[in-house]
Design a protein around this motif. Structure first.
Motif, PDB file in Angstrom:
ATOM      1  N   ARG A  27      10.161 -46.191 -35.275  1.00  0.00           N
ATOM      2  CA  ARG A  27      10.638 -46.867 -34.444  1.00  0.00           C
ATOM      3  C   ARG A  27      10.173 -48.217 -33.518  1.00  0.00           C
ATOM      4  O   ARG A  27       9.840 -48.773 -33.421  1.00  0.00           O
ATOM      5  CB  ARG A  27      10.184 -45.939 -33.381  1.00  0.00           C
ATOM      6  CG  ARG A  27      11.081 -44.414 -32.789  1.00  0.00           C
ATOM      7  CD  ARG A  27      11.129 -43.801 -32.023  1.00  0.00           C
ATOM      8  NE  ARG A  27      10.013 -42.980 -31.339  1.00  0.00           N
ATOM      9  CZ  ARG A  27       8.838 -41.641 -32.308  1.00  0.00           C
ATOM     10  NH1 ARG A  27      10.401 -41.287 -32.841  1.00  0.00           N
ATOM     11  NH2 ARG A  27       8.436 -41.082 -32.316  1.00  0.00           N
ATOM     12  N   ASN A  30      11.437 -50.976 -35.547  1.00  0.00           N
ATOM     13  CA  ASN A  30      12.716 -51.841 -35.072  1.00  0.00           C
ATOM     14  C   ASN A  30      11.712 -52.394 -33.871  1.00  0.00           C
ATOM     15  O   ASN A  30      12.406 -53.060 -33.743  1.00  0.00           O
ATOM     16  CB  ASN A  30      13.050 -50.083 -34.506  1.00  0.00           C
ATOM     17  CG  ASN A  30      14.085 -49.622 -35.843  1.00  0.00           C
ATOM     18  OD1 ASN A  30      14.345 -50.351 -36.749  1.00  0.00           O
ATOM     19  ND2 ASN A  30      14.624 -48.163 -35.498  1.00  0.00           N
ATOM     20  N   GLN A 227      13.542 -48.924 -28.028  1.00  0.00           N
ATOM     21  CA  GLN A 227      12.899 -48.603 -29.640  1.00  0.00           C
ATOM     22  C   GLN A 227      12.250 -47.458 -29.188  1.00  0.00           C
ATOM     23  O   GLN A 227      11.386 -46.969 -30.231  1.00  0.00           O
ATOM     24  CB  GLN A 227      13.231 -50.593 -29.279  1.00  0.00           C
ATOM     25  CG  GLN A 227      14.759 -51.053 -29.954  1.00  0.00           C
ATOM     26  CD  GLN A 227      15.476 -50.617 -31.099  1.00  0.00           C
ATOM     27  OE1 GLN A 227      15.446 -49.262 -31.332  1.00  0.00           O
ATOM     28  NE2 GLN A 227      16.198 -50.999 -31.018  1.00  0.00           N
ATOM     29  N   ALA A 228      10.833 -47.963 -28.510  1.00  0.00           N
ATOM     30  CA  ALA A 228       9.812 -47.461 -28.849  1.00  0.00           C
ATOM     31  C   ALA A 228       8.296 -47.505 -27.681  1.00  0.00           C
ATOM     32  O   ALA A 228       9.663 -48.159 -26.237  1.00  0.00           O
ATOM     33  CB  ALA A 228       8.518 -48.350 -29.737  1.00  0.00           C
ATOM     34  N   ASP A 232       4.132 -43.723 -28.165  1.00  0.00           N
ATOM     35  CA  ASP A 232       4.816 -43.793 -29.437  1.00  0.00           C
ATOM     36  C   ASP A 232       3.261 -44.622 -30.470  1.00  0.00           C
ATOM     37  O   ASP A 232       2.739 -45.013 -31.128  1.00  0.00           O
ATOM     38  CB  ASP A 232       5.206 -45.362 -30.130  1.00  0.00           C
ATOM     39  CG  ASP A 232       7.033 -44.280 -29.847  1.00  0.00           C
ATOM     40  OD1 ASP A 232       6.880 -42.737 -29.598  1.00  0.00           O
ATOM     41  OD2 ASP A 232       8.302 -44.599 -29.350  1.00  0.00           O
TER      42      ASP A 232
END
Length: 343
Positions: A27, A30, A227-228, A232
């Motif tokens: 993640r 990305n 995406q994150a 995260d």
């Protein structure tokens, strides 16, 4: 889905995070690639921002006005889904007062003999902060920042209080050489230049700049792709911190190995030592003991993010961002790749 979703940060165990580590890493990979689509030739800086964020180490962006320093931070913040109330941004001057950074004195509490600040919406309650022209701040602000960066706390009525800060970016047009700023500069292990890109990317700059104006006018933020998230980043930091603390068993009769022995190959570690000694002896680059330890952590974070864990010669390129002055920044930008045989 790993069971970490219902646990607090302090409750996340290595076993919990081990199950999720590879998905986390993907993640974040990305995230950095996706965010780069909205800039011209800024992948290197985005990568450094992500490494610093996961390591929870501050990053200094150096460069003249108009080279996307604040834009990088704002889009980074948006792309991680960080709410406005969790973000603090301020441009510092020599006239900036502590109340502007950590909150005004609570008059009602002061009448009762307590010296308490109303910190809501200020640096102590932010998860991500951006301090522009950080070296223009006065001594009172510098002392506050050193405590927050070093110890993740500030003082309320004489008692230390934890701050929520997880990511700190700062920017400066010029890197000053005054000795009184040495302690603050040393806290920023990584100092990265944000260059003008018009010389080599003129057409791309015009096209991207026009599109950015459209996004701004229409209040669109397509870089918020999910995406994150900040969670995260925090989980990745927790996972790596617990990994650093782990003792590894090599076999039935083998001695336990620490993180360095497992994830930092001996030949790469020797190269790390060689480069540091060369830079200190030949170029008089000051590298404090504290900075060496921070560098190890940053190497490991970069290695995990980009290749899964084991430090390689490629990760040693972070040594190019240690400069304390403009001269050192320019020197290291060229010399470190040469020493690594990349130039």
């Amino acid at each position: 889905m790993a069971k970490t979703t219902t646990a607090t940060r302090e409750e996340w165990t290595l076993d919990d995070l081990q199950d999720e580590a590879e998905a986390l890493r993907k993640r974040l990979a990305n995230f950095r690639k996706s965010l780069n689509r909205f800039f011209v030739h800024k992948q290197e800086l985005i990568d450094l921002m992500l490494v610093a964020a996961v390591a929870q180490e501050p990053l200094l962006l150096v460069g003249p006005p108009g080279t996307a320093k604040s834009d990088l931070v704002l889009k980074f913040k948006d792309a991680l889904g960080i709410a406005d109330e969790d973000y603090f941004e301020y441009m510092l001057t020599r006239f900036t007062e502590p109340s502007e950074i950590i909150g005004p004195i609570d008059i009602n509490q002061l009448r009762e003999g307590r010296y308490v600040r109303r910190e809501q919406g200020k640096l102590p309650t932010a998860r991500l902060a951006f301090l522009d022209e950080i070296f223009k701040s006065n001594s009172a602000i510098l002392n506050i920042l050193l405590t927050i960066i070093n110890e993740k706390k500030f003082y309320q009525d004489g008692a230390p209080q934890p701050v929520r800060l997880r990511i700190l970016f700062a920017a400066t047009n010029e890197v000053p050489e005054q000795s009184e700023l040495g302690a603050l500069k040393d806290r920023f292990v990584l100092k990265a230049e944000s260059h003008s890109v018009q010389e080599e990317h003129f057409t791309e700059l015009i096209d991207a700049g026009l599109q950015a104006e459209v996004y701004r006018t229409l209040n669109q933020k397509p870089w918020m792709e999910g995406q994150a998230t900040l969670e995260d980043v925090v989980k990745a930091n927790r996972y790596l911190t617990l990994t650093f603390a782990r003792r590894h068993h090599g076999g039935r009769h083998a001695e336990e190995q620490n993180d360095r022995e497992v994830y930092f190959p001996a030949e790469v570690f020797r190269e790390f030592q060689r480069l540091v000694k060369t830079l200190v002896r030949e170029d008089k680059i000051f590298i404090s003991d504290r900075k060496l330890v921070k560098l190890y952590k940053l190497f490991r974070v970069r290695a995990w993010l980009f290749s899964g864990g084991t430090v390689s010669r490629e990760d040693l390129r972070l040594l190019a961002y240690l400069g304390e002055t403009h001269q050192e920044i320019e020197l290291l930008r060229d010399k470190v790749p040469q020493l690594l045989g990349e130039a």
